[in-house]
Scaffold this motif. Structure first.
Motif, PDB file in Angstrom:
ATOM      1  N   UNK A 142       0.847  -1.206   0.000  1.00 19.67           N
ATOM      2  CA  UNK A 142       0.000   0.000   0.000  1.00 19.67           C
ATOM      3  C   UNK A 142       0.877   1.249   0.000  1.00 19.67           C
ATOM      4  N   UNK A 143       1.935   1.223   0.785  1.00 26.03           N
ATOM      5  CA  UNK A 143       2.875   2.346   0.846  1.00 26.03           C
ATOM      6  C   UNK A 143       3.548   2.569  -0.512  1.00 26.03           C
ATOM      7  N   UNK A 144       3.733   1.487  -1.258  1.00 25.79           N
ATOM      8  CA  UNK A 144       4.353   1.572  -2.591  1.00 25.79           C
ATOM      9  C   UNK A 144       3.352   1.982  -3.671  1.00 25.79           C
ATOM     10  N   UNK A 145       2.129   2.269  -3.292  1.00 27.63           N
ATOM     11  CA  UNK A 145       1.153   2.766  -4.242  1.00 27.63           C
ATOM     12  C   UNK A 145       0.190   1.735  -4.796  1.00 27.63           C
ATOM     13  N   UNK A 146       0.289   0.498  -4.365  1.00 28.36           N
ATOM     14  CA  UNK A 146      -0.651  -0.520  -4.831  1.00 28.36           C
ATOM     15  C   UNK A 146      -2.024  -0.180  -4.265  1.00 28.36           C
ATOM     16  N   UNK A 147      -3.020  -0.181  -5.139  1.00 29.09           N
ATOM     17  CA  UNK A 147      -4.370   0.171  -4.710  1.00 29.09           C
ATOM     18  C   UNK A 147      -4.996  -0.994  -3.952  1.00 29.09           C
ATOM     19  N   UNK A 148      -4.911  -0.900  -2.647  1.00 29.41           N
ATOM     20  CA  UNK A 148      -5.447  -1.912  -1.750  1.00 29.41           C
ATOM     21  C   UNK A 148      -6.363  -1.237  -0.749  1.00 29.41           C
ATOM     22  N   UNK A 149      -7.342  -1.962  -0.294  1.00 28.80           N
ATOM     23  CA  UNK A 149      -8.236  -1.460   0.739  1.00 28.80           C
ATOM     24  C   UNK A 149      -8.438  -2.502   1.813  1.00 28.80           C
ATOM     25  N   UNK A 150      -9.200  -2.156   2.799  1.00 34.67           N
ATOM     26  CA  UNK A 150      -9.446  -3.044   3.919  1.00 34.67           C
ATOM     27  C   UNK A 150     -10.042  -4.376   3.456  1.00 34.67           C
ATOM     28  N   UNK A 151     -10.881  -4.322   2.451  1.00 33.80           N
ATOM     29  CA  UNK A 151     -11.511  -5.540   1.940  1.00 33.80           C
ATOM     30  C   UNK A 151     -10.457  -6.515   1.383  1.00 33.80           C
ATOM     31  N   UNK A 152      -9.371  -5.988   0.823  1.00 34.38           N
ATOM     32  CA  UNK A 152      -8.300  -6.864   0.343  1.00 34.38           C
ATOM     33  C   UNK A 152      -7.680  -7.634   1.500  1.00 34.38           C
ATOM     34  N   UNK A 153      -7.518  -6.965   2.615  1.00 31.32           N
ATOM     35  CA  UNK A 153      -6.955  -7.614   3.801  1.00 31.32           C
ATOM     36  C   UNK A 153      -7.928  -8.631   4.386  1.00 31.32           C
ATOM     37  N   UNK A 154      -9.190  -8.243   4.509  1.00 32.22           N
ATOM     38  CA  UNK A 154     -10.191  -9.104   5.130  1.00 32.22           C
ATOM     39  C   UNK A 154     -10.682 -10.200   4.209  1.00 32.22           C
ATOM     40  N   UNK A 155     -10.689  -9.952   2.898  1.00 36.03           N
ATOM     41  CA  UNK A 155     -11.222 -10.921   1.954  1.00 36.03           C
ATOM     42  C   UNK A 155     -12.739 -10.901   1.940  1.00 36.03           C
ATOM     43  N   UNK A 156     -13.293 -11.776   1.156  1.00 33.06           N
ATOM     44  CA  UNK A 156     -14.751 -11.875   1.072  1.00 33.06           C
ATOM     45  C   UNK A 156     -15.263 -12.866   2.102  1.00 33.06           C
ATOM     46  N   UNK A 157     -16.409 -12.560   2.695  1.00 27.97           N
ATOM     47  CA  UNK A 157     -16.979 -13.471   3.721  1.00 27.97           C
ATOM     48  C   UNK A 157     -17.317 -14.837   3.159  1.00 27.97           C
TER      49      UNK A 157
END
Length: 168
Positions: free
Chosen positions: A153-168
């Protein structure tokens, strides 16, 4: 309702490692789209005294694999730390998950009071199985997955919380 050691461990770490693979895939796509040498991202770190992305992934894999094996009373398969590309890191995670999926509830359930000795440098830390799971395995996997996410994320990759949590 009760939760078993297997239920507390496996779905959580397998999900985290699967989410980490998806995060790494986004990192690889980001590097390709922006013509960035992928090794720059793989060797990036948040601060000079922190480990780079490659080590964060390797450690998440090691803690998950070795931790589950210790609870099951097994020796975890060794993995060499030779990954230098996003596909290498993803393959490592796939191999880790494949190993974890060979473990059964019968191997891990009932390990709540099992004595676990963990060599750390010149010392050994002793745990009971439940505290090893709750206070060592899970926090360490989450820490290293989170740090890998944060590096990309710090390197500019477009990531959000959902990427970390994944899909239910």
């Amino acid at each position: 309702m009760t939760i078993s050691m297997y239920q507390a461990l496996m779905p959580s770490i397998v999900r985290s490692l699967n989410n980490l693979m998806a995060i790494l895939e986004k990192g690889a796509a980001h590097a390709e789209a922006r013509k960035i040498d992928p090794s720059i991202l793989i060797n990036s770190r948040l601060y000079p005294d922190m480990l780079p992305l490659v080590r964060q992934v390797q450690i998440a894999s090691d803690v998950a694999r070795r931790g589950a094996a210790r609870l099951a009373g097994l020796e975890a398969p060794q993995m060499e730390d030779t990954e230098t590309t996003f596909p290498d890191l993803i393959a490592r995670l796939q191999n880790t998950i494949a190993y974890l999926e060979t473990l059964t509830p019968e191997q891990i359930d009932g390990s709540e009071e099992k004595s676990i000795s963990l060599p750390v440098g010149k010392e050994t830390i002793n745990f009971e199985g439940l505290s090893y799971l709750l206070y060592f395995i899970l926090p360490n996997v989450y820490f290293h997955v989170t740090t890998a996410y944060n590096i990309l994320r710090h390197c500019g990759v477009e990531l959000g919380k959902r990427d970390f949590l994944g899909n239910p």
